[in-house]
Design an enzyme around this catalytic site. Sequence first.
Site, PDB file in Angstrom:
ATOM      1  N   CYS A  88     -49.646  26.180  55.139  1.00  0.00           N
ATOM      2  CA  CYS A  88     -50.126  25.786  53.807  1.00  0.00           C
ATOM      3  C   CYS A  88     -48.987  25.020  53.152  1.00  0.00           C
ATOM      4  O   CYS A  88     -47.833  25.462  53.216  1.00  0.00           O
ATOM      5  CB  CYS A  88     -50.509  27.012  52.977  1.00  0.00           C
ATOM      6  SG  CYS A  88     -50.845  26.660  51.226  1.00  0.00           S
ATOM      7  N   CYS A 102     -52.621  18.758  51.607  1.00  0.00           N
ATOM      8  CA  CYS A 102     -53.285  20.059  51.540  1.00  0.00           C
ATOM      9  C   CYS A 102     -53.970  20.332  52.872  1.00  0.00           C
ATOM     10  O   CYS A 102     -54.782  19.512  53.324  1.00  0.00           O
ATOM     11  CB  CYS A 102     -54.306  20.060  50.405  1.00  0.00           C
ATOM     12  SG  CYS A 102     -55.349  21.525  50.299  1.00  0.00           S
TER      13      CYS A 102
END
Length: 261
Positions: free
Chosen positions: A177, A70
């Site tokens: 992302c 992440c």
Amino acid sequence: MKIALMDSGIGLLAATAAVRRLRPDADLVLSLDPDGMPWGPRTTEDLTGRALGVAEAAAAHRPDALIIGCNTATVHALPILRARLEPGIPVIGTVPAIKPAAAGGGPFAIWATPATTGSPYQRGLIKDFAGGVPVTEVPCWGLAEAVEHADEAAIDAAVAAAAGLTPDDVTTVVLGCTHYELVAERIRAAVQRPGAPPLVLHGSAAAVAAQALRRIGEPPAPDAPAEGTLTVLLSGRPGELPGPALNYAEGRILPAVTLVR
């Protein structure tokens, strides 16, 4: 060999699949946080607390390395996670692939969450690695959430909106992302301009997986027997892969692995 990966949701699937391809014999521990997701809107203190809980749940399974799958958690929690777990468990963060994108020389765009777009962290990476190369930061409103829930209409709308903010002369897109890597080809199709050279996409999953192996001194062995097991933790509780994970190729390669509880 056991490698753990953590995220609030299924964005970790891209790095998980990359590890699986490099070492199909590795046992995998996936630690997600459905009780606390999404992490993006949280304060740094709150997000770091959630990330610590997810990391410690994974660490209880004694992995050889922990990948933070992440970007947002890496920005806010990497130093604290390393202080808590290293040197016993190497912690590998995920950062946008700005350096290799800039090495291509052409104008490029960074697709990222609104919270990351324009952040001091991302601006620092641009300053350090993309000097002299035109860069456009593109906020992708709702895209990570749409991917998380495998909401096809919402994915199409979010990708189209971000493509509309991407200049026509862009030759490369950095996927800032981890969720975006799960819909990379849809992003490519939306940004590719007629008559232009093939668009280059830069994700982080492959580099992160390779770095994890380097940190523990293990070579890639893609031809190893696919005997690795799978453990799934949901906010610390044993569980199954979330249903939307099976909508992506990266998720569908995992259920064939033995589920360990």
